[in-house]
Design a protein around this motif. Sequence first.
Motif, short mmCIF file in Angstrom:
data_model
loop_
_atom_site.label_atom_id
_atom_site.label_comp_id
_atom_site.label_asym_id
_atom_site.label_seq_id
_atom_site.Cartn_x
_atom_site.Cartn_y
_atom_site.Cartn_z
N LYS A 1 42.35 33.69 63.67
CA LYS A 1 42.55 32.29 63.24
C LYS A 1 43.04 32.26 61.79
N ILE A 2 43.69 31.18 61.42
CA ILE A 2 44.11 30.99 60.04
C ILE A 2 42.99 30.25 59.31
N VAL A 3 42.55 30.82 58.18
CA VAL A 3 41.45 30.21 57.42
C VAL A 3 41.88 29.93 55.98
N GLU A 4 41.13 29.05 55.32
CA GLU A 4 41.43 28.68 53.93
C GLU A 4 40.22 28.95 53.05
N LYS B 1 38.20 39.25 52.32
CA LYS B 1 39.59 39.54 52.68
C LYS B 1 40.57 38.68 51.87
N LEU B 2 40.30 37.39 51.80
CA LEU B 2 41.23 36.49 51.10
C LEU B 2 41.24 36.72 49.59
N MET B 3 40.06 36.99 49.01
CA MET B 3 40.01 37.27 47.57
C MET B 3 40.71 38.60 47.26
N ARG B 4 40.49 39.59 48.09
CA ARG B 4 41.11 40.90 47.88
C ARG B 4 42.63 40.79 47.97
N GLN B 5 43.07 40.00 48.94
CA GLN B 5 44.51 39.78 49.16
C GLN B 5 45.17 39.21 47.89
N LYS B 6 44.45 38.34 47.17
CA LYS B 6 45.02 37.72 45.98
C LYS B 6 44.75 38.50 44.69
N LYS C 1 44.54 26.45 47.38
CA LYS C 1 43.71 27.21 48.34
C LYS C 1 44.40 28.51 48.76
N ILE C 2 43.57 29.53 49.02
CA ILE C 2 44.10 30.79 49.56
C ILE C 2 44.08 30.66 51.08
N MET D 1 42.44 34.39 36.78
CA MET D 1 41.69 33.58 37.73
C MET D 1 42.18 32.13 37.74
N LEU D 2 42.45 31.61 36.55
CA LEU D 2 42.92 30.22 36.46
C LEU D 2 44.33 30.07 37.04
N GLU D 3 45.15 31.12 36.91
CA GLU D 3 46.48 31.10 37.53
C GLU D 3 46.34 31.03 39.05
N LEU D 4 45.38 31.81 39.59
CA LEU D 4 45.12 31.78 41.05
C LEU D 4 44.68 30.38 41.47
N LYS D 5 43.78 29.79 40.67
CA LYS D 5 43.25 28.46 41.00
C LYS D 5 44.37 27.42 41.03
#
Length: 370
Positions: A292-295, A125-130, A276-277, A268-272
């Motif tokens: 819950k909120i996750v990282e 979910k978090l990777m797809r979101q970004k 944290k996402i 990818m490096l811009e995301l990094k």
Amino acid sequence: MFLYLIAILIIAFYFYGTRNFKYWEKQGVKYEKPLFLVGSNLKQFIDKVSVSERFAAFYRAYPNERFVGFFEGNNPSILIRDPELVKRVLITDFRYFHHRGLHPHKTEIEPLMRNLFTVDGDIWKLMRQKLTPTFSSGKLKAMFPLIVERTEKLEKIADDLAETGKEVDIRELMARYTTDFIGACGFGIDSIALNEENSDFRKLGKRIFTTTKRDHFVNLLKRMAPETFKYLHFFDPEIEEKTISIIRQIMSARNYKPSGRNDFIDMMLELKEKGKIVGESLEKRNADGTPKIVELELDEQLLAAQVFIFFAAGFETSSSASSFLLHMLAYHPDVQDRCQKEVDEVLEKYNGKLCFEAVKDMKYLEMAFK
């Protein structure tokens, strides 16, 4: 006494290997009869078909059922045929069905399987979101000059081959071409696959899509008993080590910072760099039922897995589709002439230069391709 113990062990092993096989029968659901230990998994290997072909045949075998049961090893699984139920699973009740089953483990161990295509749960979910906004038309347009560069090379090679009058394996040529531009757009390097049939990148691409006996065996074991064989990797160590090594070298050469090349590694490096996402969890809930909120920490392996799937999915699909188009055009010269006429007319509008806008204007060619 010893033989008695052996007999007890064999009987116990048999019951262990078939312990859930009455599940669908008790539910009153039609199901594919399972085999000891392996369940329904062996059929794909016996028939020598892909996963999609196996399930397409399974789907057609039960035309009057809304859903059909089968077994992943000893675990009951279900194939849904009814479109309304599919809609509920994918939309209305998605929070209960987000685990897609492309990877049998709940916790990810294998580095390359943490890619967006096979990963599940909060990482997905978090990777797809970004990653979804990353593939904007602007970002793709910025990559286009890298593709044009490779296309001009392909044009020269095709001209040279045409002059020889010899038969050409167009599937292999298009695989080398797409390997080359995916290498440029994804990894930011010149893979020289177009000029070198046995370049490292071409060999890596071939190996990813060549299923060996080892791959079949590991796949069967992991589907049969995922937790027992969780330390066995789907991908051969040769693929894993080569891919991670290449990506690590490229990221290290850029000091783990975007280089301005506008390739996938830069994205990818811009995301990094953004840290944290953070987002709402798919899997964890608060006492009041809210998510819950996750990282998620974007480490090197997670980034490598995304670049890997960009390469694997990008080059194979592009080369299959483009080589099939060329095959069809060869058998339909009237359509080929019309495509050629459109290409000439559109390029004339853009002063003979191939650019993003020119390709978008080639409507008939796009229809032929699709």
